[in-house]
Design a protein around this motif. Structure first.
Motif, PDB file in Angstrom:
ATOM      1  N   ASN A 122      13.516  -3.325  -1.044  1.00 42.62           N
ATOM      2  CA  ASN A 122      12.864  -2.974  -2.313  1.00 42.62           C
ATOM      3  C   ASN A 122      11.902  -4.084  -2.736  1.00 42.62           C
ATOM      4  OD1 ASN A 122      12.035  -2.125  -4.786  1.00 42.62           O
ATOM      5  ND2 ASN A 122      14.083  -1.761  -5.632  1.00 42.62           N
ATOM      6  N   LEU A 123      10.638  -3.868  -2.417  1.00 38.14           N
ATOM      7  CA  LEU A 123       9.592  -4.853  -2.705  1.00 38.14           C
ATOM      8  C   LEU A 123       9.462  -5.097  -4.209  1.00 38.14           C
ATOM      9  CD1 LEU A 123       7.821  -6.328  -0.668  1.00 38.14           C
ATOM     10  CD2 LEU A 123       6.011  -4.657  -1.076  1.00 38.14           C
ATOM     11  N   ASN A 124       9.794  -4.077  -5.024  1.00 35.43           N
ATOM     12  CA  ASN A 124       9.654  -4.189  -6.483  1.00 35.43           C
ATOM     13  C   ASN A 124      10.559  -5.267  -7.068  1.00 35.43           C
ATOM     14  OD1 ASN A 124       7.931  -2.034  -6.225  1.00 35.43           O
ATOM     15  ND2 ASN A 124       9.476  -0.506  -6.769  1.00 35.43           N
ATOM     16  N   LYS A 125      11.651  -5.577  -6.375  1.00 34.45           N
ATOM     17  CA  LYS A 125      12.594  -6.587  -6.878  1.00 34.45           C
ATOM     18  C   LYS A 125      12.348  -7.962  -6.270  1.00 34.45           C
ATOM     19  CE  LYS A 125      16.536  -3.859  -8.350  1.00 34.45           C
ATOM     20  NZ  LYS A 125      17.961  -3.628  -8.189  1.00 34.45           N
ATOM     21  N   GLY A 126      11.342  -8.051  -5.396  1.00 41.27           N
ATOM     22  CA  GLY A 126      11.069  -9.328  -4.718  1.00 41.27           C
ATOM     23  C   GLY A 126      10.116 -10.211  -5.501  1.00 41.27           C
ATOM     24  N   LYS A 127       9.752 -11.321  -4.890  1.00 37.11           N
ATOM     25  CA  LYS A 127       8.761 -12.240  -5.475  1.00 37.11           C
ATOM     26  C   LYS A 127       7.674 -12.477  -4.425  1.00 37.11           C
ATOM     27  CE  LYS A 127      10.856 -13.683  -9.392  1.00 37.11           C
ATOM     28  NZ  LYS A 127      10.523 -12.835 -10.520  1.00 37.11           N
ATOM     29  N   VAL A 145      11.248   0.299 -10.957  1.00 37.63           N
ATOM     30  CA  VAL A 145      11.670  -0.926 -10.246  1.00 37.63           C
ATOM     31  C   VAL A 145      12.795  -0.620  -9.254  1.00 37.63           C
ATOM     32  CG1 VAL A 145      12.703  -3.215 -10.542  1.00 37.63           C
ATOM     33  CG2 VAL A 145      10.916  -2.449 -12.106  1.00 37.63           C
ATOM     34  N   ASP A 146      13.703   0.275  -9.628  1.00 38.20           N
ATOM     35  CA  ASP A 146      14.845   0.587  -8.738  1.00 38.20           C
ATOM     36  C   ASP A 146      14.575   1.762  -7.810  1.00 38.20           C
ATOM     37  OD1 ASP A 146      16.604  -1.447  -9.684  1.00 38.20           O
ATOM     38  OD2 ASP A 146      16.808  -0.283 -11.548  1.00 38.20           O
ATOM     39  N   HIS A 147      13.335   2.212  -7.767  1.00 37.48           N
ATOM     40  CA  HIS A 147      12.993   3.345  -6.891  1.00 37.48           C
ATOM     41  C   HIS A 147      11.955   2.904  -5.859  1.00 37.48           C
ATOM     42  CE1 HIS A 147      15.105   6.134  -9.574  1.00 37.48           C
ATOM     43  NE2 HIS A 147      14.617   5.386 -10.558  1.00 37.48           N
ATOM     44  N   PRO A 148      12.401   2.248  -4.779  1.00 37.70           N
ATOM     45  CA  PRO A 148      11.441   1.655  -3.821  1.00 37.70           C
ATOM     46  C   PRO A 148      10.571   2.678  -3.105  1.00 37.70           C
ATOM     47  CG  PRO A 148      13.692   1.543  -2.960  1.00 37.70           C
ATOM     48  CD  PRO A 148      13.799   1.981  -4.378  1.00 37.70           C
ATOM     49  N   HIS A 149      11.033   3.944  -3.015  1.00 36.14           N
ATOM     50  CA  HIS A 149      10.258   4.929  -2.247  1.00 36.14           C
ATOM     51  C   HIS A 149       9.350   5.782  -3.121  1.00 36.14           C
ATOM     52  CE1 HIS A 149      12.455   3.686   1.228  1.00 36.14           C
ATOM     53  NE2 HIS A 149      13.604   3.983   0.658  1.00 36.14           N
ATOM     54  N   ALA A 167       0.833  -1.213   0.000  1.00 34.98           N
ATOM     55  CA  ALA A 167       0.000   0.000   0.000  1.00 34.98           C
ATOM     56  C   ALA A 167       0.864   1.258   0.000  1.00 34.98           C
ATOM     57  CB  ALA A 167      -0.927  -0.014   1.209  1.00 34.98           C
ATOM     58  N   LYS A 168       2.000   1.202   0.704  1.00 35.47           N
ATOM     59  CA  LYS A 168       2.875   2.387   0.791  1.00 35.47           C
ATOM     60  C   LYS A 168       3.438   2.795  -0.570  1.00 35.47           C
ATOM     61  CE  LYS A 168       4.539   2.348   5.554  1.00 35.47           C
ATOM     62  NZ  LYS A 168       5.666   2.067   6.448  1.00 35.47           N
ATOM     63  N   THR A 169       3.557   1.827  -1.495  1.00 38.11           N
ATOM     64  CA  THR A 169       4.147   2.151  -2.807  1.00 38.11           C
ATOM     65  C   THR A 169       3.085   2.536  -3.840  1.00 38.11           C
ATOM     66  OG1 THR A 169       3.983  -0.106  -3.665  1.00 38.11           O
ATOM     67  CG2 THR A 169       5.970   0.431  -2.398  1.00 38.11           C
ATOM     68  N   MET A 170       1.808   2.475  -3.453  1.00 37.27           N
ATOM     69  CA  MET A 170       0.722   2.709  -4.426  1.00 37.27           C
ATOM     70  C   MET A 170       0.050   4.069  -4.213  1.00 37.27           C
ATOM     71  SD  MET A 170      -0.694  -1.203  -4.189  1.00 37.27           S
ATOM     72  CE  MET A 170      -1.829  -1.326  -5.541  1.00 37.27           C
ATOM     73  N   ASP A 171      -0.694   4.500  -5.217  1.00 39.87           N
ATOM     74  CA  ASP A 171      -1.362   5.806  -5.158  1.00 39.87           C
ATOM     75  C   ASP A 171      -2.568   5.714  -4.215  1.00 39.87           C
ATOM     76  OD1 ASP A 171      -2.492   8.246  -5.563  1.00 39.87           O
ATOM     77  OD2 ASP A 171      -3.209   7.830  -7.604  1.00 39.87           O
ATOM     78  N   LYS A 197       4.184  -5.062 -12.484  1.00 41.83           N
ATOM     79  CA  LYS A 197       4.140  -4.735 -13.923  1.00 41.83           C
ATOM     80  C   LYS A 197       4.045  -3.225 -14.104  1.00 41.83           C
ATOM     81  CE  LYS A 197       2.306  -8.829 -16.257  1.00 41.83           C
ATOM     82  NZ  LYS A 197       1.067  -9.508 -16.666  1.00 41.83           N
ATOM     83  N   ALA A 198       3.215  -2.578 -13.255  1.00 45.35           N
ATOM     84  CA  ALA A 198       3.068  -1.109 -13.329  1.00 45.35           C
ATOM     85  C   ALA A 198       4.396  -0.432 -12.984  1.00 45.35           C
ATOM     86  CB  ALA A 198       1.970  -0.656 -12.371  1.00 45.35           C
ATOM     87  N   ALA A 199       5.092  -0.975 -11.984  1.00 44.14           N
ATOM     88  CA  ALA A 199       6.392  -0.400 -11.591  1.00 44.14           C
ATOM     89  C   ALA A 199       7.385  -0.522 -12.752  1.00 44.14           C
ATOM     90  CB  ALA A 199       6.930  -1.124 -10.353  1.00 44.14           C
ATOM     91  N   PHE A 200       7.373  -1.688 -13.412  1.00 44.24           N
ATOM     92  CA  PHE A 200       8.290  -1.932 -14.527  1.00 44.24           C
ATOM     93  C   PHE A 200       7.964  -1.012 -15.700  1.00 44.24           C
ATOM     94  CE2 PHE A 200       9.676  -4.296 -18.325  1.00 44.24           C
ATOM     95  CZ  PHE A 200      11.015  -4.510 -18.000  1.00 44.24           C
TER      96      PHE A 200
END
Length: 579
Positions: free
Chosen positions: A522-527, A435-439, A347-351, A427-430
């Motif tokens: 960085n959650l964007n790089k996780g699974k 992807v490399d900007h976790p904040h 939730a913290k990474t989403m609008d 997918k949206a982050a990519f």
């Protein structure tokens, strides 16, 4: 026994019923408001006000939560064995109140916490004395909740006499209302109180729950003359151990051919079987040996470490039979626990904007869980039961075992959906090169997370209330506080399993180039989706295990002396899955 039971029941039945509910619910609502209002944001208090390092603050709170999940066993033991539920709740509430006052005073008086620090300054940590006040406050809170948690729900259910034909309200209605009241007060705590603590001040933010707790004690005490009080019937644990010891001592005896030859003593069992005596069941025959009468046994003054009645043997069998179904509830809590950790990080990474200026705090996403839970309970109680009753003929619509099963199925879908939403988020982050900007905030709405939060709320409305009903209904009547404590220990075990699972996955999914299913920063790089699907798979296995346990489960048979039956001299036997 019949005469004793009639007399005992008659004395106990003058009180109780619906008239006691406002007092009990006022206590429960204020107590939950206080507990959640204190706990929901305590991590912020420890880090921003006492300047505690984050890891130390998190460990402090998990240790306190772990202690608070074990103290109900102690509270239940004291209530069932010595002082009864009313006095246990009263004393525990006062202990909790003292802890809250200590913490609120330390939030108001500047000398009881370290000086505030500006940006750029090195923050001064709280000293030993300031920390001691905080630890004592939290410990008193853990002790207090140990007396309140297992007893309030059982004490409320005690007010309804299931054997009284005139009483229209049933205990299963009460469990729905209890959970609804609890959910509503949690909703206020995670929205209004958290907002006050973050934006107005900690003195007021902690002062409101403290006053609420005080009011809850007063409301509870005012109802004293109206309550139906069931006397404590001696230590339930001692009785269970006595049966096990007696069975072990007589292990070499051959089993009697007719169970009616086993030891019965209505006078001895009177205080622990007001609602009806437990009847002999065919399972676990090795325990029946505790009730075989030998020449050495003095039946006028029986030594309970050598011989026990059938009712007492069946008490132990009931507890053992409940074990497998108790265990099945653990994984649901493990799945549920991810909402406050990984779902919150998502939730913290989403609008999170509702309007241009108003943004939903990530911590308030649990509102969707609670609102769905409350809606589900209301629809279940008002509509679903009436519809189901036409098909099943059961007063409560469906049995609590069916209710729990529905909850398990919904929970499987909750974690399955969560995995697919995480794939969409990444997918949206990519697509936006984040992807490399976790904040950085990914331009995808936080409302994509609502389905998983809502499904968890729906699962809880079915499973957790079903679990609570199951414990209350199937536990021997003299052990009902202990049974409610078992409900809380399954929640505690679920949280511990979650910690274990996260640690194992984090350890064994680590790749050589620093990749991990659950990365630290960085959650964007996780699974994370794989982790959600792992929990889904575990829940499917758990569901199969539960269905097997439910199919094999034997309900406790009770011999009930109904009033008409008593007049005609008949005892009526019914299974305790009475709907």
């Amino acid at each position: 026994m019949e005469h004793f039971e009639e007399k005992g029941s008659h004395a106990a039945r003058k009180k109780g019923g619906l008239v006691t509910m406002p007092f009990i619910f006022a206590n429960e609502i204020c107590e939950k408001l206080a507990v959640v209002g204190f706990g929901a944001n305590m991590i912020s208090y420890l880090t921003t006000q006492l300047h505690m390092p984050l890891t130390k603050a998190a460990n402090t709170l998990t240790n306190v939560a772990g202690t608070a999940s074990l103290t109900p066993l102690l509270g239940a033991f004291i209530a069932d064995a010595y002082v009864g539920r009313f006095w246990t709740i009263t004393v525990a509430s006062v202990i909790y109140q003292i802890g809250m006052i200590c913490l609120t005073v330390s939030a108001v008086l500047p000398q009881l916490r370290p000086p505030p620090c500006n940006h750029g300054q090195v923050c001064e940590e709280a000293d030993g004395g300031q920390l001691a006040i905080m630890y004592v406050s939290l410990l008193l809170g853990a002790l207090g909740s140990g007396g309140i948690r297992p007893c309030v729900v059982s004490f409320g259910a005690d007010q309804f006499d299931e054997n009284d034909e005139k009483q229209t309200t049933k205990t299963w209605n009460y469990f729905n209302w209890y959970y609804f009241a609890m959910g509503a007060s949690i909703l206020v705590a995670v929205t209004v109180l958290v907002y006050i603590q973050d934006n107005i001040g900690w003195g007021l933010g902690l002062g409101i729950p403290t006053i609420a707790m005080f009011l809850s004690v007063i409301a509870f005490l005012i109802g004293y003359p109206l309550y139906r009080h069931l006397d404590p019937a001696g230590s339930p644990f001692t009785r269970l151990i006595q049966v096990a010891v007696a069975a072990y001592k007589k292990r070499k005896l051959s089993m009697v051919s007719d169970p009616r030859m086993l030891y019965q003593n209505d006078e001895l069992d009177g205080p622990i079987s007001l609602g009806g005596k437990l009847l002999h069941t065919k399972h676990m025959k090795f325990l029946d040996k505790a009730a075989i009468v030998t020449e050495e046994d003095n039946l006028k003054a029986p030594n309970l470490w050598r011989i026990n009645t059938v009712h007492r043997v069946e008490e132990l069998k009931s507890i053992i039979r409940m074990g497998p179904i108790w265990g099945s509830g653990i994984l649901l809590i493990t799945a549920y626990a991810q909402q406050s950790t990984f779902s919150l990080q998502q939730a913290k990474t989403m609008d999170r904007h509702l309007t241009k200026s108003f943004e939903i705090p990530a911590g308030s996403m649990s509102v969707f869980t609670i609102v769905t839970m409350l809606t589900t309970i209301a629809l279940y109680d008002r509509i679903f039961i009436k519809v189901a009753r036409k098909f099943t003929g059961l007063d409560r619509g469906i049995t609590f075992l069916h209710r729990m099963g529905i909850g398990f199925v919904i929970s499987v879908f909750a974690t399955l959906v969560a995995g697919f939403v995480e794939v969409k988020r990444k997918k949206a982050a990519f697509a936006h090169g984040l992807v490399d900007h976790p904040h950085d905030i990914i331009p995808i709405s936080v409302f994509w997370l609502v389905p998983q939060y809502a499904l968890h709320g729906m699962a809880e409305a079915f499973m957790s209330i079903g679990h609570l009903e199951f414990f209350y209904d199937q536990a021997p009547e003299s052990m009902r506080s202990t049974a409610a404590a078992l409900f809380w220990t399954s929640i505690s075990a679920g949280n511990y399993v979650s910690t274990l699972l996260v640690s194992l996955v984090h350890k064994y999914s680590a790749g050589p180039n620093g990749s991990n299913w659950l990365p630290d920063n960085n959650l964007n790089k996780g699974k994370l989706e794989y982790f959600y699907w792992l929990i889904t798979l575990l829940q499917v296995v758990n569901l199969i295990y539960y269905l097997f346990c439910a199919k094999m489960y034997t309900f406790k048979p009770i011999q009930i002396v109904k009033k008409e039956g008593a007049e005609s001299g008949e005892n009526q036997v019914e299974l305790a899955n009475k709907a």
